[in-house]
Design an enzyme around this catalytic site. Structure first.
Site, PDB file in Angstrom:
ATOM      1  N   GLU A 132       0.831  -1.215   0.000  1.00  0.00           N
ATOM      2  CA  GLU A 132       0.000   0.000   0.000  1.00  0.00           C
ATOM      3  C   GLU A 132       0.863   1.262   0.000  1.00  0.00           C
ATOM      4  O   GLU A 132       0.369   2.353  -0.257  1.00  0.00           O
ATOM      5  CB  GLU A 132      -0.937   0.010   1.211  1.00  0.00           C
ATOM      6  CG  GLU A 132      -2.102  -0.944   1.096  1.00  0.00           C
ATOM      7  CD  GLU A 132      -3.097  -0.549   0.005  1.00  0.00           C
ATOM      8  OE1 GLU A 132      -3.611   0.567   0.043  1.00  0.00           O
ATOM      9  OE2 GLU A 132      -3.336  -1.381  -0.894  1.00  0.00           O
ATOM     10  N   TYR A 155      -4.206   4.474   6.110  1.00  0.00           N
ATOM     11  CA  TYR A 155      -3.418   3.274   6.423  1.00  0.00           C
ATOM     12  C   TYR A 155      -2.047   3.349   5.738  1.00  0.00           C
ATOM     13  O   TYR A 155      -1.005   3.161   6.374  1.00  0.00           O
ATOM     14  CB  TYR A 155      -4.172   2.018   5.960  1.00  0.00           C
ATOM     15  CG  TYR A 155      -3.339   0.752   6.000  1.00  0.00           C
ATOM     16  CD1 TYR A 155      -3.168   0.046   7.193  1.00  0.00           C
ATOM     17  CD2 TYR A 155      -2.717   0.251   4.846  1.00  0.00           C
ATOM     18  CE1 TYR A 155      -2.396  -1.117   7.221  1.00  0.00           C
ATOM     19  CE2 TYR A 155      -1.955  -0.897   4.874  1.00  0.00           C
ATOM     20  CZ  TYR A 155      -1.799  -1.579   6.060  1.00  0.00           C
ATOM     21  OH  TYR A 155      -1.033  -2.725   6.085  1.00  0.00           O
TER      22      TYR A 155
HETATM   23  P1  NAP Z   1      -4.704  -8.750  10.945  1.00  0.00           P
HETATM   24  O1  NAP Z   1      -5.181 -10.153  10.723  1.00  0.00           O
HETATM   25  O2  NAP Z   1      -5.659  -7.628  10.844  1.00  0.00           O
HETATM   26  O3  NAP Z   1      -3.993  -8.712  12.378  1.00  0.00           O
HETATM   27  C1  NAP Z   1      -3.642  -7.505  12.994  1.00  0.00           C
HETATM   28  C2  NAP Z   1      -3.201  -7.802  14.410  1.00  0.00           C
HETATM   29  O4  NAP Z   1      -2.838  -6.571  15.043  1.00  0.00           O
HETATM   30  C3  NAP Z   1      -4.282  -8.437  15.280  1.00  0.00           C
HETATM   31  O5  NAP Z   1      -3.689  -9.373  16.127  1.00  0.00           O
HETATM   32  C4  NAP Z   1      -4.778  -7.236  16.094  1.00  0.00           C
HETATM   33  O6  NAP Z   1      -5.337  -7.591  17.335  1.00  0.00           O
HETATM   34  C5  NAP Z   1      -3.464  -6.514  16.307  1.00  0.00           C
HETATM   35  N1  NAP Z   1      -3.637  -5.134  16.738  1.00  0.00           N
HETATM   36  C6  NAP Z   1      -4.335  -4.153  16.126  1.00  0.00           C
HETATM   37  N2  NAP Z   1      -4.233  -3.006  16.813  1.00  0.00           N
HETATM   38  C7  NAP Z   1      -3.459  -3.272  17.888  1.00  0.00           C
HETATM   39  C8  NAP Z   1      -2.996  -2.506  18.989  1.00  0.00           C
HETATM   40  N3  NAP Z   1      -3.310  -1.201  19.104  1.00  0.00           N
HETATM   41  N4  NAP Z   1      -2.211  -3.095  19.916  1.00  0.00           N
HETATM   42  C9  NAP Z   1      -1.887  -4.406  19.808  1.00  0.00           C
HETATM   43  N5  NAP Z   1      -2.311  -5.194  18.797  1.00  0.00           N
HETATM   44  C10 NAP Z   1      -3.081  -4.632  17.843  1.00  0.00           C
HETATM   45  O7  NAP Z   1      -3.494  -8.421   9.943  1.00  0.00           O
HETATM   46  P2  NAP Z   1      -2.528  -9.421   9.142  1.00  0.00           P
HETATM   47  O8  NAP Z   1      -3.125  -9.670   7.804  1.00  0.00           O
HETATM   48  O9  NAP Z   1      -2.136 -10.536  10.009  1.00  0.00           O
HETATM   49  O10 NAP Z   1      -1.276  -8.468   8.891  1.00  0.00           O
HETATM   50  C11 NAP Z   1      -0.194  -8.399   9.816  1.00  0.00           C
HETATM   51  C12 NAP Z   1       0.574  -7.107   9.602  1.00  0.00           C
HETATM   52  O11 NAP Z   1       1.060  -7.064   8.261  1.00  0.00           O
HETATM   53  C13 NAP Z   1      -0.244  -5.834   9.774  1.00  0.00           C
HETATM   54  O12 NAP Z   1       0.614  -4.855  10.287  1.00  0.00           O
HETATM   55  C14 NAP Z   1      -0.655  -5.478   8.361  1.00  0.00           C
HETATM   56  O13 NAP Z   1      -0.902  -4.088   8.273  1.00  0.00           O
HETATM   57  C15 NAP Z   1       0.580  -5.892   7.601  1.00  0.00           C
HETATM   58  N6  NAP Z   1       0.388  -6.301   6.217  1.00  0.00           N
HETATM   59  C16 NAP Z   1      -0.555  -7.222   5.894  1.00  0.00           C
HETATM   60  C17 NAP Z   1      -0.668  -7.639   4.586  1.00  0.00           C
HETATM   61  C18 NAP Z   1      -1.682  -8.680   4.175  1.00  0.00           C
HETATM   62  O14 NAP Z   1      -1.982  -8.774   2.969  1.00  0.00           O
HETATM   63  N7  NAP Z   1      -2.184  -9.504   5.096  1.00  0.00           N
HETATM   64  C19 NAP Z   1       0.194  -7.124   3.590  1.00  0.00           C
HETATM   65  C20 NAP Z   1       1.157  -6.194   3.973  1.00  0.00           C
HETATM   66  C21 NAP Z   1       1.267  -5.802   5.292  1.00  0.00           C
HETATM   67  P3  NAP Z   1      -6.946  -7.593  17.603  1.00  0.00           P
HETATM   68  O15 NAP Z   1      -7.408  -8.948  17.209  1.00  0.00           O
HETATM   69  O16 NAP Z   1      -7.000  -7.297  19.033  1.00  0.00           O
HETATM   70  O17 NAP Z   1      -7.522  -6.505  16.728  1.00  0.00           O
HETATM   71  O1  F7E Z   2      -9.081  -5.013  -0.786  1.00  0.00           O
HETATM   72  C1  F7E Z   2     -11.359  -4.094  -3.480  1.00  0.00           C
HETATM   73  C2  F7E Z   2     -10.736  -2.986  -2.654  1.00  0.00           C
HETATM   74  O2  F7E Z   2      -9.519  -4.998   1.666  1.00  0.00           O
HETATM   75  C3  F7E Z   2      -8.499  -5.451  -1.998  1.00  0.00           C
HETATM   76  C4  F7E Z   2      -4.536  -5.387   3.773  1.00  0.00           C
HETATM   77  O3  F7E Z   2      -4.061  -6.625   4.264  1.00  0.00           O
HETATM   78  O4  F7E Z   2      -3.468  -5.723   1.646  1.00  0.00           O
HETATM   79  C5  F7E Z   2      -4.718  -5.484   2.267  1.00  0.00           C
HETATM   80  O5  F7E Z   2      -5.283  -4.268   1.805  1.00  0.00           O
HETATM   81  C6  F7E Z   2      -9.145  -4.724  -3.172  1.00  0.00           C
HETATM   82  C7  F7E Z   2      -9.267  -3.210  -2.994  1.00  0.00           C
HETATM   83  O6  F7E Z   2      -7.178  -5.477   0.769  1.00  0.00           O
HETATM   84  C8  F7E Z   2     -14.481  -4.996  -1.889  1.00  0.00           C
HETATM   85  O7  F7E Z   2     -11.248  -1.716  -3.017  1.00  0.00           O
HETATM   86  C9  F7E Z   2     -13.800  -4.551  -3.898  1.00  0.00           C
HETATM   87  O8  F7E Z   2      -8.944  -2.580  -4.184  1.00  0.00           O
HETATM   88  O9  F7E Z   2      -8.908  -7.175   0.528  1.00  0.00           O
HETATM   89  P1  F7E Z   2      -8.740  -5.716   0.614  1.00  0.00           P
HETATM   90  P2  F7E Z   2      -6.248  -4.195   0.539  1.00  0.00           P
HETATM   91  O10 F7E Z   2      -7.012  -2.942   0.626  1.00  0.00           O
HETATM   92  O11 F7E Z   2      -5.481  -4.440  -0.716  1.00  0.00           O
HETATM   93  C10 F7E Z   2      -2.460  -4.704   1.877  1.00  0.00           C
HETATM   94  C11 F7E Z   2      -1.207  -5.131   1.178  1.00  0.00           C
HETATM   95  C12 F7E Z   2      -2.300  -4.383   3.310  1.00  0.00           C
HETATM   96  O12 F7E Z   2      -1.218  -3.998   3.751  1.00  0.00           O
HETATM   97  C13 F7E Z   2      -3.530  -4.293   4.136  1.00  0.00           C
HETATM   98  O13 F7E Z   2      -3.220  -4.425   5.526  1.00  0.00           O
HETATM   99  O14 F7E Z   2     -10.494  -5.205  -3.279  1.00  0.00           O
HETATM  100  N1  F7E Z   2     -12.720  -4.453  -3.066  1.00  0.00           N
HETATM  101  N2  F7E Z   2     -14.877  -4.871  -3.193  1.00  0.00           N
HETATM  102  C14 F7E Z   2     -13.115  -4.744  -1.820  1.00  0.00           C
HETATM  103  N3  F7E Z   2     -12.399  -4.797  -0.674  1.00  0.00           N
HETATM  104  C15 F7E Z   2     -13.077  -5.135   0.459  1.00  0.00           C
HETATM  105  N4  F7E Z   2     -12.402  -5.234   1.631  1.00  0.00           N
HETATM  106  N5  F7E Z   2     -14.437  -5.383   0.436  1.00  0.00           N
HETATM  107  C16 F7E Z   2     -15.172  -5.310  -0.706  1.00  0.00           C
HETATM  108  O15 F7E Z   2     -16.390  -5.545  -0.701  1.00  0.00           O
END
Ligand code: NAP
Ligand code: F7E
Length: 356
Positions: A132, A155
């Site tokens: 992002e 974000y």
């Molecule tokens: P996730 O499932 O949303 O998990 C986020 C975690 O952060 C949860 O355990 C949440 O706890 C905790 N958290 C949120 N606010 C907090 C706070 N103030 N203090 C302590 N813990 C807190 O996200 P994920 O997909 O595992 O992603 C892990 C990390 O990688 C995140 O930083 C995300 O932004 C980043 N990231 C994700 C992706 C992806 O595609 N998944 C890609 C790039 C980067 P609660 O359950 O209490 O809310």
């Molecule tokens: O959306 C479109 C939306 O919410 C993907 C996080 O893990 O990856 C994640 O962010 C795409 C976007 O993920 C719906 O507009 C369409 O273009 O699954 P998403 P994200 O926004 O890409 C990045 C790498 C992170 O770091 C973040 O933490 O899908 N979209 N229709 C939708 N998205 C959602 N959520 N819901 C819809 O109904």
């Protein structure tokens, strides 16, 4: 020497896979857990119930926005590795809670780095950075470590702060601190309001008869989707190098949201016939004519990242990292898991029933 890891965000999607990965490699794993009014440890309950609990696996109540809490936990646990995964991680919701997102996803990174520095600064640090950061420059694709950043959401802007403060602590204090610039990664443990999981859950609900149709926002957005289980290995590999650096982790493939929808229904041999465009776009079962997908502008974002496509050549060369699960494998894994949980059947059961 015993490896001791602290994972913030342990009960999140990535935290749960990373905890399993490190425990299997002999680590003592500590996790930061927020207090909730109901227990939300479903992704790590299998670890809590296992022999690891309280011998190699420890949970601590805390919050990354609370610097005194971070300071105390780093002093008490004395981790050899810290994985900072905690964040308000939903891009769409960050427009609803921008200030909190700045705190939890941005400034909290400084609090954790400062707690490590004040306590000696000699542990290795992983920062969960994100694709992002690239956001708004579609002409620069595929995106690599040298692509300019241009975040498009509160974000993304908060993560931009986290990225640079991590680089700054590495350069200023000689800390071993890395940014993993991870593209989207998914799994059956993905949060229910991210698009991939929303799609696979809705399909399972439609098959079970508990949901009528799937309503989405922007279906033209393109994402580079990998499997979360593969991506936590990259986090660990980044902390195994002779010097700290930043790495893009991606599959090097991109698909539209619409293509994910088509691929997920195809797992059940349902072909989607599309009609209309924009808010009027609709997807019908090509065989029965039933309406399965429509567009609800409620899911549009004030600003959108239209095009993400990663280039992870550097990680593949320097870390020896590669993905094991491809796009089709990921879609199948997620459809199978939700179908089993929601409808109590396999894709094969469903397909057999449809042809009988
Ligand atoms: P996730 O499932 O949303 O998990 C986020 C975690 O952060 C949860 O355990 C949440 O706890 C905790 N958290 C949120 N606010 C907090 C706070 N103030 N203090 C302590 N813990 C807190 O996200 P994920 O997909 O595992 O992603 C892990 C990390 O990688 C995140 O930083 C995300 O932004 C980043 N990231 C994700 C992706 C992806 O595609 N998944 C890609 C790039 C980067 P609660 O359950 O209490 O809310
Ligand atoms: O959306 C479109 C939306 O919410 C993907 C996080 O893990 O990856 C994640 O962010 C795409 C976007 O993920 C719906 O507009 C369409 O273009 O699954 P998403 P994200 O926004 O890409 C990045 C790498 C992170 O770091 C973040 O933490 O899908 N979209 N229709 C939708 N998205 C959602 N959520 N819901 C819809 O109904």
């Amino acid at each position: 020497m015993q490896n001791i890891a602290l994972i913030t965000g342990i009960n999140g999607q990535d935290g749960s896979y990373l905890a399993e990965f490190l425990l299997e490699r002999g680590y003592e794993v500590h996790g930061l857990l927020r207090r909730h009014s109901t227990v939300n440890t479903s992704r790590i309950d299998h670890i809590i119930k296992s022999d690891y609990h309280k011998i190699k696996f420890f949970l601590h109540f805390g919050d990354v926005t609370d610097s005194s809490n971070m300071m105390r936990l780093i002093a008490e646990i004395r981790p050899t590795e810290v994985y900072n995964l905690a964040a308000q991680s939903h891009v769409g919701i960050s427009f609803e809670v921008p200030e909190y997102t700045a705190d939890a996803t941005g400034v909290s990174t400084l609090k954790l780095l400062e707690a490590i520095r004040v306590n000696g600064g000699n542990c290795r640090y992983y920062q969960a950075s994100t694709s992002e950061l690239f956001g708004g420059l579609p002409e620069t694709a595929p995106q690599s470590e040298t692509t300019p950043f241009f975040p498009k959401s509160p974000y993304g802007v908060a993560k931009l702060y986290s990225y640079w403060i991590t680089v700054n602590y590495r350069e200023s204090y000689n800390m071993y601190a890395c940014n993993g610039i991870l593209f989207n990664h998914e799994s059956p443990r993905r949060g229910e309001n991210f698009v991939t999981r929303k799609i696979t859950l809705a399909i399972a609900g439609i098959i079970a008869g508990t949901q009528e149709k799937l309503s989405l926002g922007n279906m033209n957005a393109k994402r580079d989707w990998g499997f979360a289980g593969d991506y936590v290995a990259a986090m660990w590999l980044m902390l195994r190098q002779s010097k700290p650096d930043d790495y893009v982790i991606a599959t090097n493939e991109t698909h539209t949201v619409r293509e994910f929808v088509e691929a997920a229904f195809a797992e059940l041999s349902i072909e989607i016939r599309w009609q209309g465009t924009g808010v009027n776009e609709k997807g019908y079962d090509a065989e029965t004519g039933k309406l399965l997908v429509d567009v609800n502008p409620e899911f549009y974002r004030p600003a959108e990242v239209e095009y993400l496509w990663g280039d992870s050549t550097k990680a593949e060369k320097e870390l020896g990292w590669k993905r094991n699960v491809d796009f089709k494998g990921l879609v199948k894994m997620m459809v199978d898991a939700d179908l089993q949980t929601v409808a109590g059947m396999t894709a094969e059961d469903y397909k057999r029933g449809r042809t009988d």
